[in-house]
Design a protein around this motif. Structure first.
Motif, mmCIF file in Angstrom:
data_model
loop_
_atom_site.group_PDB
_atom_site.id
_atom_site.type_symbol
_atom_site.label_atom_id
_atom_site.label_comp_id
_atom_site.label_asym_id
_atom_site.label_seq_id
_atom_site.Cartn_x
_atom_site.Cartn_y
_atom_site.Cartn_z
ATOM 1 N N VAL A 138 39.679 40.556 52.800
ATOM 2 C CA VAL A 138 38.726 40.475 51.698
ATOM 3 C C VAL A 138 39.060 41.556 50.678
ATOM 4 O O VAL A 138 39.458 42.660 51.045
ATOM 5 N N THR A 139 38.875 41.219 49.419
ATOM 6 C CA THR A 139 38.931 42.224 48.361
ATOM 7 C C THR A 139 37.606 42.210 47.618
ATOM 8 O O THR A 139 37.133 41.148 47.210
ATOM 9 N N LEU A 140 37.014 43.384 47.499
ATOM 10 C CA LEU A 140 35.842 43.557 46.652
ATOM 11 C C LEU A 140 36.336 44.120 45.324
ATOM 12 O O LEU A 140 36.912 45.208 45.285
ATOM 13 N N LEU A 141 36.137 43.364 44.257
ATOM 14 C CA LEU A 141 36.523 43.813 42.923
ATOM 15 C C LEU A 141 35.330 44.508 42.288
ATOM 16 O O LEU A 141 34.329 43.854 41.981
ATOM 17 N N CYS A 142 35.413 45.807 42.122
ATOM 18 C CA CYS A 142 34.334 46.569 41.487
ATOM 19 C C CYS A 142 34.526 46.458 39.978
ATOM 20 O O CYS A 142 35.312 47.210 39.389
ATOM 21 N N LEU A 143 33.827 45.513 39.378
ATOM 22 C CA LEU A 143 34.028 45.215 37.965
ATOM 23 C C LEU A 143 32.966 45.884 37.101
ATOM 24 O O LEU A 143 31.769 45.716 37.327
ATOM 25 N N THR A 144 33.444 46.614 36.114
ATOM 26 C CA THR A 144 32.601 47.267 35.121
ATOM 27 C C THR A 144 33.109 46.828 33.752
ATOM 28 O O THR A 144 34.145 46.170 33.648
ATOM 29 N N ARG A 145 32.409 47.217 32.713
ATOM 30 C CA ARG A 145 32.883 46.874 31.366
ATOM 31 C C ARG A 145 34.292 47.391 31.125
ATOM 32 O O ARG A 145 35.099 46.743 30.488
ATOM 33 N N GLU A 146 34.600 48.560 31.657
ATOM 34 C CA GLU A 146 35.901 49.174 31.412
ATOM 35 C C GLU A 146 37.033 48.549 32.229
ATOM 36 O O GLU A 146 38.204 48.727 31.896
ATOM 37 N N SER A 147 36.699 47.815 33.287
ATOM 38 C CA SER A 147 37.761 47.270 34.141
ATOM 39 C C SER A 147 37.876 45.754 34.101
ATOM 40 O O SER A 147 38.780 45.186 34.707
ATOM 41 N N LEU A 148 36.987 45.112 33.387
ATOM 42 C CA LEU A 148 36.851 43.663 33.448
ATOM 43 C C LEU A 148 38.160 42.904 33.234
ATOM 44 O O LEU A 148 38.444 41.953 33.946
ATOM 45 N N ARG A 149 38.951 43.301 32.297
ATOM 46 C CA ARG A 149 40.185 42.568 31.980
ATOM 47 C C ARG A 149 41.456 43.383 32.241
ATOM 48 O O ARG A 149 42.516 43.034 31.750
ATOM 49 N N ARG A 150 41.334 44.428 33.013
ATOM 50 C CA ARG A 150 42.524 45.231 33.306
ATOM 51 C C ARG A 150 43.521 44.432 34.136
ATOM 52 O O ARG A 150 43.154 43.806 35.126
ATOM 53 N N PRO A 151 44.788 44.479 33.764
ATOM 54 C CA PRO A 151 45.802 43.701 34.486
ATOM 55 C C PRO A 151 45.879 44.050 35.978
ATOM 56 O O PRO A 151 46.122 43.170 36.798
ATOM 57 N N TRP A 152 45.664 45.305 36.324
ATOM 58 C CA TRP A 152 45.806 45.691 37.724
ATOM 59 C C TRP A 152 44.735 45.036 38.591
ATOM 60 O O TRP A 152 45.003 44.611 39.713
ATOM 61 N N ILE A 153 43.521 44.922 38.079
ATOM 62 C CA ILE A 153 42.441 44.232 38.807
ATOM 63 C C ILE A 153 42.840 42.776 39.043
ATOM 64 O O ILE A 153 42.657 42.234 40.136
ATOM 65 N N LEU A 154 43.379 42.146 38.024
ATOM 66 C CA LEU A 154 43.790 40.740 38.147
ATOM 67 C C LEU A 154 44.939 40.596 39.141
ATOM 68 O O LEU A 154 44.978 39.639 39.919
ATOM 69 N N TYR A 155 45.851 41.564 39.159
ATOM 70 C CA TYR A 155 46.959 41.545 40.116
ATOM 71 C C TYR A 155 46.414 41.635 41.552
ATOM 72 O O TYR A 155 46.831 40.875 42.428
ATOM 73 N N GLU A 156 45.515 42.566 41.799
ATOM 74 C CA GLU A 156 44.963 42.744 43.142
ATOM 75 C C GLU A 156 44.190 41.502 43.585
ATOM 76 O O GLU A 156 44.314 41.061 44.725
ATOM 77 N N ALA A 157 43.413 40.921 42.684
ATOM 78 C CA ALA A 157 42.671 39.699 43.022
ATOM 79 C C ALA A 157 43.637 38.570 43.362
ATOM 80 O O ALA A 157 43.461 37.859 44.359
ATOM 81 N N GLY A 158 44.667 38.402 42.573
ATOM 82 C CA GLY A 158 45.645 37.346 42.812
ATOM 83 C C GLY A 158 46.418 37.541 44.094
ATOM 84 O O GLY A 158 46.695 36.587 44.824
#
Length: 140
Positions: free
Chosen positions: A58-78
């Motif tokens: 499982v991955t919990l994506l801690c999304l805030t206004r500052e991280s919403l579209r960051r490429p690294w978050i999208l990489y980890e989710a993918g």
């Protein structure tokens, strides 16, 4: 069960750090991975991060206004979505803000008591989790 805590920016980092401490208290079978604490200084962090993403159910994506579209978050989710589940956790972000992006496909959790309880229940139902009493979930 391995749970990868993904974040971006200082607010997301604080949220992930709190989750790292809280999740094992309410779900004893959870082993959170939080990079600042779980990757030793001097290590090749990209290699370790990649391995942890592969081991995490499982991955919990801690999304805030500052991280919403960051490429690294999208990489980890993918990376995790190919073999595990992705749970976006919205902190001061509305679910509508996920529209028109790859994170839109995941059922998100808005940060708040009732929604967090539903998230914990969903994690509790994962096959790799030992059974935890509902009373333990509500007092954590």
């Amino acid at each position: 069960m391995k749970v990868f805590l993904a974040y971006g920016g200082p607010t997301g980092k604080q949220l992930a750090e709190q989750l790292r401490q809280w999740l094992p208290k309410v779900l004893p079978g959870v082993k959170p991975h939080f990079a600042p604490w779980d990757i030793a200084k001097g290590s090749r962090w990209r290699d370790i991060l990649g391995a942890e993403l592969q081991r995490s159910a499982v991955t919990l994506l801690c999304l805030t206004r500052e991280s919403l579209r960051r490429p690294w978050i999208l990489y980890e989710a993918g990376s995790v979505s190919q073999h595990g589940d992705v749970f976006p956790l919205l902190f001061a972000v509305a679910a509508a803000q996920l529209s028109d992006g790859p994170l839109e496909q995941y059922q998100a959790t808005e940060f708040g008591h009732d929604e967090m309880l539903r998230l914990v229940h969903a994690l509790r139902e994962r096959p790799a989790m030992p059974r935890v009493s509902v009373a333990r979930l509500t007092r954590g």
